[in-house]
Design an enzyme around this catalytic site. Structure first.
Site, PDB file in Angstrom:
ATOM      1  N   GLU A 272       0.824  -1.217   0.000  1.00 20.91           N
ATOM      2  CA  GLU A 272       0.000   0.000   0.000  1.00 20.91           C
ATOM      3  C   GLU A 272       0.859   1.268   0.000  1.00 20.91           C
ATOM      4  O   GLU A 272       0.605   2.215   0.741  1.00 20.91           O
ATOM      5  CB  GLU A 272      -0.955  -0.014   1.200  1.00 20.91           C
ATOM      6  N   ASP A 351      -8.409  -9.078   4.392  1.00 20.06           N
ATOM      7  CA  ASP A 351      -8.150  -7.929   5.256  1.00 20.06           C
ATOM      8  C   ASP A 351      -9.150  -7.807   6.407  1.00 20.06           C
ATOM      9  O   ASP A 351     -10.033  -6.959   6.354  1.00 20.06           O
ATOM     10  CB  ASP A 351      -8.186  -6.643   4.400  1.00 20.06           C
ATOM     11  N   GLU A 379     -12.216  -1.831  12.480  1.00 19.52           N
ATOM     12  CA  GLU A 379     -12.300  -1.207  11.156  1.00 19.52           C
ATOM     13  C   GLU A 379     -13.450  -1.758  10.319  1.00 19.52           C
ATOM     14  O   GLU A 379     -14.213  -0.995   9.728  1.00 19.52           O
ATOM     15  CB  GLU A 379     -10.971  -1.408  10.413  1.00 19.52           C
TER      16      GLU A 379
HETATM   17  O1  GCW Z   1      -6.999  -2.857   6.608  1.00 15.78           O
HETATM   18  C1  GCW Z   1      -6.074  -2.044   5.970  1.00 15.78           C
HETATM   19  C2  GCW Z   1      -6.361  -0.675   6.455  1.00 15.78           C
HETATM   20  C3  GCW Z   1      -5.185   0.255   6.395  1.00 15.78           C
HETATM   21  C4  GCW Z   1      -4.008  -0.437   7.088  1.00 15.78           C
HETATM   22  C5  GCW Z   1      -3.710  -1.724   6.350  1.00 15.78           C
HETATM   23  C6  GCW Z   1      -2.580  -2.518   6.985  1.00 15.78           C
HETATM   24  C7  GCW Z   1      -2.266   0.554   8.385  1.00 15.78           C
HETATM   25  O2  GCW Z   1      -7.448  -0.156   5.737  1.00 15.78           O
HETATM   26  O3  GCW Z   1      -5.542   1.443   7.041  1.00 15.78           O
HETATM   27  O4  GCW Z   1      -2.874   0.394   7.138  1.00 15.78           O
HETATM   28  O5  GCW Z   1      -4.841  -2.556   6.361  1.00 15.78           O
HETATM   29  O6  GCW Z   1      -2.885  -3.462   7.698  1.00 15.78           O
HETATM   30  O7  GCW Z   1      -1.428  -2.205   6.779  1.00 15.78           O
END
Ligand code: GCW
Length: 658
Positions: A272, A351, A379
């Site tokens: 990312e 995720d 989240e």
């Molecule tokens: O779930 C996603 C999140 C990001 C996060 C990423 C990760 C810290 O939306 O905000 O970044 O995973 O785990 O690195």
């Protein structure tokens, strides 16, 4: 409770009454033993008991807390016994004594009732860690705490270390009381200000370490793979470059000069947008080993995250499957990581969704130390506005026999979770979300613990042991709340369908044509992702037997994961006997209704005792939002699939949102 006061969470004064009103003998030396003695002394000051050091005089003690000095001893275990009217905790290490003390707190009056035989306790995971996604400087999009739903950071404010770290002290006590022993103090997305924690702002990290240390908690730091360039002035961060290697060695040396018991680094690389070894044509073993070599002389570890995938995917490209990515990147590297590298793997291949299969990586790297990462911050599970007690999910995951051994056993590198606390007076925004933090610590210690019992334990500690009606109500509200949440959100394991960016609330096609690789492929005939070997992305082939076959077949795949692994027609008959479309309607009506029932249950809880007016009002306010949001989920999901499929509800309920 005023805004500046902080909720006691699972350590209200009354939890100390059984100890504080008795005579305790503390035997041992060292800083952690001092912590134990201070805790008991404070309890005695409040409740009239007595704490002694050395040989007792004036009557036998009720409680003996004894650590026998054994410099060779390691670990956090202890023995607990009650015989002849004396309760005794014995440990070979001071840390064990601290955890033993909190065990006595949990037992409450029962610790001083009938005799019980000796039992030994020791944690399943050596490292029980919380990662804070806290930014030092407020990030323009993500704020002070990335995915934080409980106010600001306990550590940082507006670019600086907080002057008053008393909240951190209170936090350390709470964490020790549920067994946590490691904390990462900054976000895995390391921005400019945070990169400097490794160098000229190291004193900030040392200050936090000083506050956490008396409770047996080590500090870890998220670092940028590009640190040699960002804060070292080097032209490269290439892991094979001698200058880079030297820079990391020196950086680690400075860290240990400032914090002798520093835990290690956490790294999100090539993920990312974060920099990583791919930028230099190197592997993740090269990258992780670079940092491991720097930490090794000091006994530090690198938590290297396996969350690496292509986040610039083309939705038209059906061959690329985000679920495959971690396995494809990391499994070929098994055996190539230094001994002090821990590969930190999210529990699922995507995720932190409310429902995912386990990541096959956990079972596929026998020569690598693997830690499993969970998400306590909600989240994707209601953002601490919805009641969603997650321990039943975690317990299911940790007990799952992925490769003949449970996930907890496979996670030799420990358990990690993203913390859900902030500077909110209730710590977690939703007061009931405290239970998730508590239960994570307890499950990291004992993954076999029953999540329902942990819930009762948390309720009794937090609200006092003497209110069975309250305990019943809270148990009813919380124990099944994860499944309720699952019912009214994305169906049958397909995941996402959340509002892009903030990930709160429904947006069925929010990510359907985006670059993030989280699709559901709904059309007029059916829905789901074909991840089979026979006709899909082949992801099922990453699992060991029997799961590779169980998931491959539409007939043996568990219902709750069906749409994660298969694209099926709406009329497909589930193992439950329902069709996919009818299941979608039924669960969404039921889920939203169950959310609405929470309000009635809570309304019946009287204000009084440890249910303060503030706490009551906060829960009421959050429940209102949960009911609204659950209804929105129900209507959007039902209307969406009704419009796609044209199949009416078998029970004639309105599925078009009317
Ligand atoms: O779930 C996603 C999140 C990001 C996060 C990423 C990760 C810290 O939306 O905000 O970044 O995973 O785990 O690195």
């Amino acid at each position: 409770m005023s805004e500046t006061e902080v909720h006691h969470a699972w350590l209200p004064p009354v939890a100390w009454q059984p100890i504080g009103s008795r005579r305790t003998l503390v035997v041992g030396t060292g800083p952690l033993v001092d912590t134990v003695r201070n805790e008991v002394a404070q309890a005695c000051a409040r409740y009239g008991g007595e704490v002694r050091t050395g040989q007792p005089g004036g009557g036998a003690p009720d409680l003996v807390l004894r650590t026998d000095p054994d410099p060779a001893a390691d670990g956090d275990g202890y023995e607990l016994v009650r015989a002849a009217g004396t309760t005794t905790v014995r440990s070979a290490t001071p840390a064990g004594l601290l955890y033993g003390l909190f065990h006595v707190v949990r037992l409450g009056a029962a610790a001083f009732g009938a005799d019980f035989p000796a039992r030994t306790e020791s944690p399943a995971a050596r490292r029980r860690m919380l990662d804070h996604w806290d930014n030092v400087a407020v990030h323009p999009v993500m704020g002070q705490v990335e995915r934080g739903y409980a106010g600001g950071s306990l550590f940082w404010r507006d670019g600086a270390l907080r002057e008053d770290l008393s909240r951190v002290h209170a936090y350390a006590r709470l964490l020790a009381a549920c067994g946590i022993n490691a904390v990462t103090v900054n976000n895995v997305n390391v921005h400019a200000a945070e990169a400097r924690l490794l160098t000229d702002r190291l004193a900030d990290v040392a200050a936090i370490a000083t506050v956490l240390r008396p409770y047996g908690i080590r500090v870890h730091l998220s670092v940028s793979f590009a640190a040699p360039m960002l804060v070292g002035g080097l032209p490269t961060a290439d892991p094979v470059d001698e200058g880079v290697r030297r820079w990391w060695r020196e950086a680690a040396g400075r860290v240990y000069a400032a914090i002798a018991d520093f835990g290690g680094f956490v790294v999100k690389a090539d993920s990312e947008g974060q920099p990583g070894p791919f930028g230099y044509g190197r592997s993740h073993a090269d990258g992780a080993n670079l940092l491991a070599a720097a930490l090794e002389p000091f006994g530090g570890v690198v938590h290297w995250r396996a969350f690496v995938y292509n986040h610039h995917q083309d939705w038209r490209d059906r061959a690329t499957d985000r679920a495959r990515a971690a396995y494809d990147h990391f499994v070929p590297l098994d055996g190539r990581f230094h001994a002090n590298v821990v590969l930190q793997v999210k529990y699922g291949p995507i995720d932190f969704q409310p429902r995912e299969p386990l990541s096959p990586v956990i079972a596929a790297m026998p020569a690598t130390s693997v830690a499993v990462e969970l998400q306590v911050t909600q989240e994707y599970t209601g953002q601490q506005r919805h009641v969603c007690y997650l321990a039943p999910q975690w317990s299911e995951l940790l007990r799952f026999p992925l490769a003949g051994r449970s996930v907890a056993e496979l996670a030799g590198g420990g358990l990690v979770a993203v913390s859900n606390v902030g500077d909110d007076p209730f710590w977690t925004g939703h007061p009931l979300a405290q239970a998730n933090l508590y239960a994570f610590g307890r499950l990291a210690w004992d993954p076999g613990a029953d999540p329902g019992e942990l819930l009762d334990e948390w309720i009794s500690l937090t609200f006092g042991p003497d209110d069975p009606a309250l305990r019943r109500t809270l148990h009813l509200m919380m124990d099944g709340s994860w499944r309720t949440y699952e019912r009214y959100t994305a169906p049958l394991g397909v995941g996402f369908m959340v509002h892009p960016g903030d990930h709160y609330g429904p947006a069925v096609d929010g990510y359907e044509y985006s670059r993030w690789g989280t699709y559901h492929f709904a059309d007029r005939d059916g829905v789901g992702v074909d991840r089979t070997r026979a006709s899909g992305t082949g992801f099922t082939g990453q699992y060991p037997a029997p799961w590779s076959d169980v998931y491959e077949s539409v007939w043996s795949c568990p219902d709750e994961l069906l749409l994660f692994f298969h694209h099926v027609p709406y009329g497909h008959l589930l193992r439950s006997g329902s069709t996919v479309i009818q299941h979608i309607y039924d669960t969404h009506f039921a889920g939203a209704e169950q959310a609405a029932e929470l309000v009635a249950w809570w309304r019946a809880v009287p204000v009084g005792g440890l249910v303060t007016a503030e706490l009551h009002a906060r829960v009421t306010e959050r429940l209102g939002e949960q009911v609204r949001c659950a209804r929105e989920w129900r209507d959007q999901i039902n209307a969406y699939f009704w419009r796609k499929s044209g199949v009416p509800d078998a029970h004639g309920r309105p599925v078009d949102g009317s």
